[in-house]
Design an enzyme around this catalytic site. Structure first.
Site, mmCIF file in Angstrom:
data_model
loop_
_atom_site.group_PDB
_atom_site.id
_atom_site.type_symbol
_atom_site.label_atom_id
_atom_site.label_comp_id
_atom_site.label_asym_id
_atom_site.label_seq_id
_atom_site.Cartn_x
_atom_site.Cartn_y
_atom_site.Cartn_z
ATOM 1 N N CYS A 1 -3.083 -4.494 -4.333
ATOM 2 C CA CYS A 1 -1.782 -4.581 -3.504
ATOM 3 C C CYS A 1 -2.455 -4.128 -1.923
ATOM 4 O O CYS A 1 -3.389 -3.865 -1.573
ATOM 5 C CB CYS A 1 -0.572 -3.926 -3.782
ATOM 6 S SG CYS A 1 -0.656 -2.442 -3.856
ATOM 7 N N HIS B 1 8.430 -3.331 -1.664
ATOM 8 C CA HIS B 1 8.352 -2.762 -0.289
ATOM 9 C C HIS B 1 10.067 -3.009 0.481
ATOM 10 O O HIS B 1 10.076 -2.197 1.598
ATOM 11 C CB HIS B 1 7.334 -2.890 0.489
ATOM 12 C CG HIS B 1 6.049 -2.943 -0.278
ATOM 13 N ND1 HIS B 1 5.796 -1.486 -0.784
ATOM 14 C CD2 HIS B 1 5.096 -3.572 -0.698
ATOM 15 C CE1 HIS B 1 4.502 -1.766 -1.270
ATOM 16 N NE2 HIS B 1 4.150 -2.723 -1.351
#
Length: 754
Positions: free
Chosen positions: A644, A694
């Protein structure tokens, strides 16, 4: 109006940790986002933090005008610059800024990716040809004025126009003329406000990005011919951190900004030993040269004698001394550490200590005798230390096969065996590993560390949390479960505390993005595993369910990337050592009945060298280290990996070469763009993230189903998994539960239409 008369300071830094010595910015951000404080209180508290930093840096000895950089940002310096110069619309509205960073109910946030080869993440500007660019200079003027009112003449900071476009998506160079005009407007406003120096950072000049080096040099000439040709502006301090410039160096010399920073850290000179000589020959005397001699990215104390030799190689001209990069990448100060081994502490230097090293280099050995003597002692005692060398580890790694290693049998043979063993449905669902770290778990960990909660009570608290996490996943309908990692303070620090060869800090916080901070461990010596690290918790979790529960390991490259690395051996040596230590853990997990093991490598792209000709060597040893972990795994054991935070298209062949059975990868913000890079060489099953964790947003069933349908255009049904972008540690259950329910519902909806 004439330009500056104040000379450039002899000692400076490129930037300073802005999160606060006690993470004051983190707390202010999270309090504002949670609605516990209003905008006025937020602005007041962050103002106080900035002024405290300026006072502190002056007390450390940065007393010359413009020695202190005002590299101010609430969330990210690229976002701050984009808003200031108008490449990103938003002006000065605080909530608009945070909506761009984090998203809200009506919009998705900007994509986030790695800042060069560091563990910091920046927000990627989304730009388009012909867009309006309206600067908001009041943002940076306010920073200058608040410092002035507090008695400080600070140096305002912006990411430079070449780097800003090079890091945007897409890199739309047709915008450069209008963007440069916007910069000129901001610079003029600063000059009208009495500012004599501004820092423009151009790290893109040291990297091979999507825009070729020669083309970047052309854009550099175009942009700075205009900016430096303007009359009504401050003096320009142009910086080139994170490596050595190549084709840009003669252009920089020709442009002759008033001051030019070059990165001369040991890491940079390891890659380009002739860089100081090329700088000395190219940069004209009329440009103030600023030597970035003190490493801004690692925590080892500088060898002042060796650094002085590099300084001398630049010739007889006056040279200012600085850090190689911003100090945002290192902790604040060693003074906050009370439990580091005494010998190790003398080998280290954090942000405040690096300021002292700069001053020692400026003073020279005659003016800083004690500092040079202390440096000599640190170099000697570290080289002679017997505590960091483990001959058994060295011997074990020496017996490994040279070059590439490969798990047998091949994926094509392992895959049907795993399908039969696991019996999973079409588009199986899973999560990446961690679940929210509740207040109760954080309190239990703190109480246990403080000695007010005994071992038995702490173990029971962890078992209760793991049981709750397993039950929740089963109730939602997740197919491959995780235990939630309640016992882990951090995915790297947890392992560092259990492996020999590491030390950890108590207060060594470093900003990763926004309010997210980590405490990177420090690799001080040869690495080995004294005992099993994860088996007890994985075995307990598996005992609670008939569904497979993943064993969770952090991979060797990520452990290295998110630690401060040794500088006395190649990274590949530490990577191999960690790889064989984790291979022992894989064996123990298998013996405990774990059939699925995830080896996280979110930082694989992060360590990729900035120059293309250095990348093959890195990828070779990084892939080898990962393969060492799974080398002896049983064919029926399904090995997952996760990546990621980065653009992975550039290294997709290396991702395939990891030879994982399942690869989960961040893809939600980029809307499955990565999958377009897959070809027949990418043989593993794949889980492109369908939920951006996020952001505090809860993605709808329709949104997730749309991403899955987009993924199926590039990935066959039998190879596609469904999962979030990343672990859920930083989210709350109020977001996690509905998001996971929507994830499972979206999978079911898409499967029903197949």
């Amino acid at each position: 109006m004439s330009k500056a008369t104040t000379p450039f300071p002899k000692a400076t830094i490129e930037g300073y940790p802005r999160i606060g010595a006690n993470r004051e910015l983190k707390r202010a951000l999270e309090s504002y986002w949670a609605g516990r404080i209003d905008a006025e209180t937020f602005r007041s508290s962050t103002h106080a933090l900035r002024v405290d930093n300026y006072n502190h840096l002056r007390d450390l000895g940065l007393t010359e005008d413009y020695a202190i950089p005002a590299d101010v940002a609430y969330y990210d310096q690229v976002l701050e610059t984009g808003l200031t110069v108008g490449l990103i619309p938003g002006g000065t509205d605080l909530d608009e800024e945070f909506a761009l960073a984090r998203g809200n109910d009506s919009r998705v946030p900007l994509e986030m990716t790695k800042w060069f080869d560091t563990n910091y993440h920046y927000l990627v500007p989304e730009i388009a040809a012909g867009q309006d660019i309206t600067p908001a200079p009041e943002r940076i003027l306010a920073i200058v004025e608040e410092a002035r009112e507090a008695g400080h003449t600070v140096r305002p900071f912006l990411v430079g126009p070449v780097t800003l476009i090079a890091l945007s998506k897409p890199a739309e160079w047709s915008l450069l003329p209008s963007l440069v005009d916007a910069y000129a407007t901001v610079l003029s406003a600063l000059r009208e406000a009495g500012v004599e120096w501004i820092q423009l950072a151009e790290p893109a000049l040291v990297a091979d990005l999507d825009t070729p080096d020669a083309e970047l040099a052309k854009h550099l000439r175009e942009a700075y011919t205009t900016l430096l040709g303007a009359e009504n502006r401050p003096n320009v301090y142009l910086t080139t951190p994170y490596g050595a410039t190549r084709e840009a160096l003669p252009v920089l010399a020709e442009l002759a900004p008033e001051a030019l920073h070059v990165d001369l850290a040991p890491w940079t000179l390891d890659q380009d030993a002739e860089y100081p000589q090329r700088i000395a020959e190219a940069v004209p005397a009329k440009t103030q040269l600023v030597a970035g001699l003190i490493d801004g990215r690692n925590v080892w104390a500088a060898n002042l004698r060796e650094r002085s030799e590099v300084l001398a190689a630049l010739g007889d001209r006056p040279v200012a001394v600085s850090t190689s990069t911003s100090l945002q990448h290192v902790p604040h100060t060693l003074k906050a550490e009370k439990n580091l081994p005494v010998d190790v502490a003398t080998w280290l230097s954090f942000a405040d200590e690096k300021v002292a090293e700069i001053q020692a280099l400026v003073a020279g050995e005659e003016g800083a005798k004690e500092a040079f003597a202390q440096s000599d002692r640190a170099v000697r005692t570290r080289a002679e230390s017997t505590t960091i060398h483990n001959q058994a580890v060295v011997d074990r790694v020496a017996k490994l096969p040279e070059g590439a290693v490969k798990r047998e049998p091949a994926f094509e043979e392992r895959n049907p065996l795993q399908r039969e063993a696991l019996g999973l449905p079409a588009l199986p669902t899973t999560t990446i590993g961690s679940f929210p770290q509740t207040q109760e778990i954080r309190k239990a960990r703190a109480d246990h560390k403080a000695g007010t909660l005994d071992d038995a009570a702490y173990q029971e608290a962890l078992r209760t949390e793991i049981k709750n996490v397993i039950e929740l996943q089963e109730e939602i309908g997740i197919d491959v479960l995780v235990h939630g990692e309640a016992e882990r303070n951090d995915m790297v620090q947890y392992f560092a505390e259990l492996l020999d060869g590491f030390v950890v800090t108590e207060n060594g916080w470093v900003q990763s993005y926004g309010s997210r901070c980590t405490r990177p461990p420090i690799v001080v010596g040869d690495v080995s595993r004294p005992a099993a690290m994860t088996v007890e918790w994985a075995k307990y979790a598996q005992s609670l369910s008939e569904k497979p529960v993943k064993g969770m390991l952090t991979g060797p490259v990520t452990i290295l990337a998110w630690s401060f690395k040794r500088d006395d051996v190649p990274l590949s040596v530490s990577a191999d050592q960690i790889g064989v230590a984790l291979a022992d853990e894989v064996r123990d997990l298998e013996e405990a009945g774990i059939k699925v093991i995830q080896i996280d490598e979110p930082a694989l792209r992060e360590l990729l060298p900035l120059r293309a000709d250095d990348r093959k060597s890195y990828l070779d040893w990084a892939v080898r280290a990962f393969r060492l972990v799974a080398l002896q795994a049983e064919p029926t054991t399904q090995i997952h990996t996760h990546l990621c935070y980065s653009e992975f298209g550039q290294i997709i062949d290396a991702v395939a070469a990891l030879d994982a059975d399942v690869t989960s990868i961040e893809a939600a913000r980029s809307k499955m763009e990565l999958l377009e890079d897959l070809d027949e060489s990418f043989h593993s099953e794949i889980g492109p993230g369908v939920w951006d964790i996020h952001s505090p947003r809860v993605p709808s069933t329709e949104e997730i189903a749309g991403l899955l349908r987009a993924a199926l255009k590039n990935v066959p049904t039998e190879r596609l998994w469904v999962n979030p972008d990343c672990g859920l540690k930083t989210r709350g259950y109020a977001e996690v539960e509905p998001s996971l329910r929507n994830l499972v519902a979206a999978r079911d909806e898409v499967v029903s239409g197949l």
